[in-house]
Design an enzyme around this catalytic site. Structure first.
Site, PDB file in Angstrom:
ATOM      1  N   ASP A  11      37.518  45.730  48.252  1.00  0.00           N
ATOM      2  CA  ASP A  11      37.742  44.297  48.481  1.00  0.00           C
ATOM      3  C   ASP A  11      38.515  44.051  49.773  1.00  0.00           C
ATOM      4  OD1 ASP A  11      36.491  43.434  46.160  1.00  0.00           O
ATOM      5  OD2 ASP A  11      38.277  43.762  44.950  1.00  0.00           O
TER       6      ASP A  11
ATOM      7  N   ASP B 138      37.650  37.416  41.463  1.00  0.00           N
ATOM      8  CA  ASP B 138      37.112  38.521  40.684  1.00  0.00           C
ATOM      9  C   ASP B 138      37.046  38.088  39.225  1.00  0.00           C
ATOM     10  OD1 ASP B 138      36.542  40.521  42.277  1.00  0.00           O
ATOM     11  OD2 ASP B 138      38.270  41.781  41.870  1.00  0.00           O
TER      12      ASP B 138
ATOM     13  N   ASP C 181      40.965  43.421  43.807  1.00  0.00           N
ATOM     14  CA  ASP C 181      41.854  44.498  43.360  1.00  0.00           C
ATOM     15  C   ASP C 181      41.407  45.867  43.859  1.00  0.00           C
ATOM     16  OD1 ASP C 181      39.597  44.714  41.889  1.00  0.00           O
ATOM     17  OD2 ASP C 181      40.531  44.555  39.921  1.00  0.00           O
TER      18      ASP C 181
END
Length: 1206
Positions: free
Chosen positions: A798, A473, A794
């Site tokens: 996801d 990310d 997070d």
């Protein structure tokens, strides 16, 4: 209402369960009522609430809580609630006791075979065949028991049992400590999980276990609900209840239609507040867990599996899924700790796709099976050859017949062969391997905690060492996740820094303040700094905090607006999700009309804007041409500086006709753009270096983000993920999808394979894109190395990608509960550089296990070949069962500890990953293993077949059953063990390094284990008679007494000696016998005695027994007038070459005939010296013996010297 809710005036603590009759503990509702309420859904639940409590407010009133202010923080009240309604804690399954673990360890098949063989051996060693030594049993009985050998016989069986016990205890202790560690890990995860509740009117975060019935909990997107409750205020709330119902569709929750919220379910959209109605074992999850526990207990009692299967299938599936999801529950991490949990079995029945074994586990299992098969074949061949050899030798060549009285002796031989066979098997199977793996993983997990990696699944630790790709990310992982607005476009002007309030039209300032204050989650806020002079604390969503920070920078108060419009008054909320990429809130104005505020990704929201506010604060038309110009002049330059661009807009809606709120597309359109802001999220200082390390270690880092492509590219360049001039791809989710799908819209692996190798940045990606990319890379076979992929995430969305990845990293700070649930490792500091540490530890685990394999397989190859060859050539393994067990189990256990605790070094990051399909044993390792094995075999076979000549000792080969340990085989055993010990140092390096001592002192465990093993080996090998301290405990009688006793024992004594000594020594006795005969003949001649009788008797003595008696008589006569030696234990002092004199001057005992005259003076006249060369041993060691009349100058027994020779 608030006062009422918190009244605890006449509180007298009562014992739990006392007041079941009236409403419990003065509350207007009982546990049973609440439990039965929570079992209902939808209209039924609403009906029940109306019947029993009229509405949710009355329910709050009965629970003595306030919907607005929550509970008071009065400890007495909280304690009372815990007593009446229970604690929010589900007791974990009882851990297995140490004895249960010991019992499990005993179930190992190899150990069982060994135990049985040892017990048979032990039993037979105590068995005395009737009628003493039967000649008919042939030479096989040459080892039949007498007192001395019975000792040697039982020692082997007992020692095998002792070794088995050691192994079992070590294994059990290891399992026990592993379980303990997991409980610790689990409680750590527990403590880290907190939840927002309202107490005394303020929102605070408390540990999940402290939530009580009556608490007002704030729920938001991404939460995992910690308790059951009833919704009292909600915005666009959607819940994933699949963990309880198995239905994957999200369930919409609202006060009017379905207000029931259940623990263990996930909030997928929206936000709201609920009053907690059931916690711990009384919640729906708790009830299932209790049933599960009860089911297990019943199962244990009945010891049958039927009861389990009769339970409702749906419930079982629910339980399985529940087990998979419930982070809030104590049980949660145990699914990782104990693969054998019932829920896991259930899960497999329900055929939920499960991640395949970790890379290393797969390789190890395969290797262990191969070694096991090879060992089994070798041991079977060994046993067959030994038995055939024995049977042919005894019954064919020697022509013996099987006699009943000999059966025990033959059986003992067969048991001995069987034990040798099992020993070969034991040595072949590397029992130390599972131990090495566990120790290594457990050690690493402990150390990784300090490096901010909280490992939830053990195998993830080692898989990380093989990672070839990391999909990361951007926000929070590569960046600091402390966002600030640094540029703003407002009123047709672009400000490169935050303007003063007087630079902007007051009308616009007021609009911005309201839009941000109302249209940000009320849980997001800016708090005062912890330290003086520090930065203000951002609580909640960081992007929203940046916007709230902008309001403060414009010298406005967002809190005042929120107090004016509390959360309950928000008319409609369209919460942020990954599809919308925006959030909108509707409020009702005083005149009854509505206003909608919206914020979101600039290029998405600008498309929905039809107007824009000018400098004067008035709206003007916003044409497509203007939009393009804004994108080019405002948004792109901001994005190219790595800023995240957010657009804020609003719209007025009439009260009549009432808008259709469900038609979101119509509602959120024709907006008026207020401003576009550029939010900076600086790259973490340590990230560029960490990424450089990854790239050097052969790991490709890809950024997958929901951000604008220009922002993503700018950040990727700052981090070092992309370099100018490189051949790489940066694309958006739409473009990615277009490239990987065929005409029918299906994803094709071939198409993904064209994209992923060069892809470095995927922007504006949805969770599905992330999952597709991860799956595509893992399944790809275009490179010779299959890829091992790590993913960071997070958000709730996801989850699928984290689960699919080989290793999923969740963010400990910014991560939602759902993401943590799906992950394997939690980064407690949300920092990318912690991932690099995880790679280092993972590679270290892999290397530790490879080191141990190299060491173990060398031991195994050598020991198996020695045992097999030795058994086939000499009918006995040169390495006895006990010795092999010492090497294989005790030493390997220590070695696994020594090699598995090597600390990692930066050098681990200088080589490429092993990859998914590389063999476990590399060519270098194979070279080391075979090279060292050949070296060891040459030395051991040299010692075995010519060792007795080299060291001038007795041969230990072809020893009879139960013969005592020989010096020859002791040398072989010691040499073998010391070679393993030095090989342990060699095994520290497996990549062909020259210096094996490099960094040896950085691992104190290794040094102490090597020295400790060496010390134990030395102590184990010292002959007992060398340990003076052990035999000086009691002082014996005087030498004279010893002499008398000894004469009585002589018969046995020599008998015993004869048995122990080999053929060479028997020849010896005959030689001595002849010398003595000559002496006697001469003396008889001189005395003119019965010469003929003596000769006749002497010449007929050819049997071994007669020889011995003569020597006995000789020996007795030699004792005459000479002090007995202090010790008779020196039968193995082979190397002494004494010269001594035998005196015959005082002859008390008749030598041959009792009628011989004992004439002292006559004898002394006729003595003469006779130099004789004795052939000591079968290895001609010379000693001169003078037979003369002078008395020996030192009191040494001639037999002592004779024994020395032997």
């Amino acid at each position: 209402m608030g006062d009422l809710g918190n009244s605890t005036v006449d509180f007298h603590p009562k014992k739990p369960g006392m007041d079941k009759g009236d409403h419990e503990g003065d509350f207007g509702v009982t546990v049973e009522e609440l439990s039965s309420l929570m079992e209902l859904r939808g209209p039924e639940a609403l009906q029940k609430i109306q019947e029993n409590y009229t509405d949710t407010e009355t329910l709050c009133h009965r629970l003595k809580t306030s919907p607005a202010d929550g509970l008071s923080d009065n400890p007495a009240d909280l304690e009372k609630r815990r007593q009446v309604f229970g604690m929010n804690f589900i007791p974990p399954k009882k851990p297995k006791t140490f004895l249960q673990l010991v019992w499990e360890a005993l179930q190992d098949v190899t150990l069982i075979i060994l135990e049985i063989a040892a017990i048979i051996s032990l039993g037979l060693s105590f068995y005395q065949p009737p009628g003493g030594d039967s000649e008919a049993c042939g030479n096989v009985s040459s080892g039949a028991e007498d007192e001395g050998e019975a000792e040697a016989g039982w020692i082997e069986g007992a020692a095998i049992l002792l070794s088995v016990l050691c192994v079992v205890l070590v294994t059990a202790f290891n399992d026990w400590s592993k379980e303990k560690q997991f409980r610790g890990l689990q409680s750590r995860i527990e403590q880290e999980q907190r939840f927002a509740v309202v107490r005394n009117g303020t929102v605070i975060q408390i540990p999940v276990a402290e939530i009580v019935v009556g608490d007002i909990a704030q729920i938001k997107y991404g939460d995992l609900l910690p308790a059951d409750g009833v919704l009292i205020q909600g915005n666009d709330l959607k819940i994933d209840e699949s963990s309880l119902t198995g239905e994957s569709d999200h369930v919409r929750k609202s006060i009017a239609k379905d207000p029931m919220l259940l623990s263990g379910t996930h909030v997928m959209e929206g936000s709201g507040k609920m009053v907690v109605t059931a916690v711990g074992v009384n919640s729906q999850t708790g009830i299932i867990f209790t049933l599960l526990g009860a089911g297990e207990m019943e199962e244990e009692k009945k010891d049958c599996k039927k009861g389990k299967q009769d339970g409702t299938l749906e419930n079982n599936q629910n339980k399985a899924k529940k087990q998979d999801e419930a982070v809030a529950m104590e049980m949660q991490p145990l699914k990782s700790a104990e693969g054998g949990e019932v829920e896991e079995k259930e899960k497999k029945k329900a055929s939920v796709p499960k991640k395949e074994k970790s890379v290393l586990q797969g390789k190890l299992t395969k290797l262990a099976v191969q070694i096991g098969k090879a060992g089994l074949v070798m041991s079977a061949i060994t046993v067959i050859i030994l038995m055939l050899y024995f049977v042919i030798e005894t019954f064919v060549i020697q022509g013996m017949t099987w006699l009943t009285e000999c059966t025990p002796i033959y059986v003992q031989y067969f048991v001995k062969f069987f034990i040798i066979g099992v020993t070969v098997l034991v040595v072949a199977v590397p029992e130390g391997l599972p131990l090495a793996v566990t120790i290594s993983l457990a050690y690493s997990v402990k150390k990784m905690m300090k490096d901010n990696n909280l490992v939830r699944h053990l195998d993830a630790c080692e898989t990380m060492g093989n990672a070839t790709a990391i999909c990361s990310d951007k926000t929070g992982t590569l960046t600091t996740n402390r966002m600030t607005v640094v540029q703003i476009y407002i009123g047709d002007q672009l400000f490169r820094e935050i303007p003063r309030p007087d630079q902007i039209n007051p009308k616009i300032v007021e609009l911005i303040t309201s839009a941000i204050a109302v249209n940000c989650a009320y849980t997001s806020k800016i708090m005062a700094a912890d330290k003086e002079g520090g930065l203000p604390k951002q609580v909640g969503n960081k992007t929203e905090c940046a916007l709230l920070g902008l309001v403060l920078d414009l010298k406005q108060e967002y809190q005042a607006v929120r107090e004016q419009i509390p959360e309950e008054k928000l008319y409609k909320v369209y919460t942020f999700n990954s599809v919308r990429k925006s959030m909108s809130t509707v409020i009702q104005m005083p005149d009854g009309s509505f206003r909608l505020y919206s914020k979101g990704a600039s290029e998405i929201l600008l498309k929905k804007c039809s107007f824009v506010l000018g400098r004067d604060g008035e709206a003007r038309a916003f044409r497509p041409r203007d939009k393009d110009e804004m994108v080019k002049k405002v948004i792109e330059p901001m994005a190219c500086n790595g800023l995240r661009t957010i657009c804020i807009a609003y719209r007025e809606l009439p009260a009549d006709p009432m808008p259709d709120w469900d038609n979101e597309t119509d509602i959120v359109s024709n907006l008026i753009c207020i401003t576009v802001v550029g939010i900076e999220d600086p790259v973490r200082a340590e990230v560029p270096e960490a990424i450089r390390k990854c790239q050097r270690a052969g790991i490709t880092v890809r950024m997958v983000t929901g951000d604008n492509i220009n922002t993503a590219r700018a950040i990727a360049a700052k981090c070092g993920i992309i370099h100018p001039g490189d051949d790489f791809l940066c694309m958006e989710g739409k473009e990615f999808n277009r490239r990987i799908r065929n005409e029918k819209g299906e994803i094709e692996q071939e198409l993904i394979d064209k994209v992923w190798p060069k892809l470095r940045v995927l922007a504006r990606s949805s969770p599905t894109d992330k999952h597709t990319l991860v799956k595509g890379i893992i399944d790809s076979t275009i490179l010779e190395q299959r890829q091992v992929v790590a993913v960071t995430g997070d958000g709730t969305n996801d989850g699928p990608a984290l689960k699919k990845a080989d290793v999923g990293f969740a963010m400990g700070i910014a991560g939602t509960d759902v993401a943590k649930e799906a992950s394997d490792i939690i980064l407690t500091d949300d920092n990318f550089s912690s991932i690099v540490k995880a790679v280092m530890w993972g590679r270290n685990v892999y290397d530790s296990i490879s080191k141990f394999l190299q060491f173990q397989l060398t031991v195994n190859v050598v020991a198996v070949i020695v045992a097999f060859t030795g058994a086939c050539i000499t009918q006995d393994s040169p390495l006895k069962a006990v010795q092999m067990l010492w090497v294989n189990l005790i030493m390997d256990t220590f070695a696994s500890l020594a090699l598995a605790t090597e600390p990692p070094t930066e050098a681990l990051l200088l080589r490429k990953p092993y990859g998914r399909n590389n063999p476990l044993i590399s060519r270098t390792m194979m070279k080391n293993i075979l090279g060292h094995a050949v070296f060891q075999l040459i030395i051991i076979f040299t010692l075995l077949f010519v060792g007795e000549k080299i060291f001038d000792i007795d041969s230990g080969r072809n020893a009879p059953l139960h013969s005592p340990p020989s010096e020859h085989y002791t040398i072989i055993f010691n040499t073998f063990v010391l070679m393993q010990l030095f090989n342990e140092i060699n095994a520290r390096k497996i990549h062909g390094e020259r210096n094996v001592f490099d960094g040896i002192f950085s691992n104190p465990i290794f040094c102490s284990i090597v020295l400790g093993t060496f010390a134990i080996q030395v102590i184990a090998s010292v002959p007992t008679h060398q340990l003076k301290c052990l035999k000086e405990a009691g002082h014996g009688p005087d030498p004279d007494e010893i002499m008398d006793e000894d004469l009585a024992e002589d018969e046995d004594e020599i008998d015993h000696a004869e048995r122990e000594l080999r053929r060479g020594q028997i020849l010896w006795f005959r030689g001595l016998n002849r010398i003595q005969t000559q002496m006697e003949v001469v003396s008889t001649f001189k005395r003119s005695g019965s010469f003929q009788g003596a000769v006749r008797r002497r010449s007929s003595v050819l049997s071994q027994l007669h020889d011995i008696r003569v020597v006995k008589a000789f020996r007795s006569s030699l004792y005459d007038g000479i002090d007995r030696p202090e010790s008779r234990n020196s039968i193995h002092d082979f190397q002494a070459h004494p010269e001594f004199i035998i005196t015959d001057s005082v002859h008390n005992i008749p030598l041959i005939d009792e009628t011989d005259v004992d004439d002292e003076s006559e004898r002394s006249n006729h003595n003469h010296s006779l130099p004789v060369t004795l052939n000591c041993n079968n290895n001609a060691a010379e000693s001169r013996v003078y037979l003369g009349s002078s008395v020996s100058p030192c009191p040494v027994s001639p037999l002592h010297s004779l024994e020395t020779c032997l």
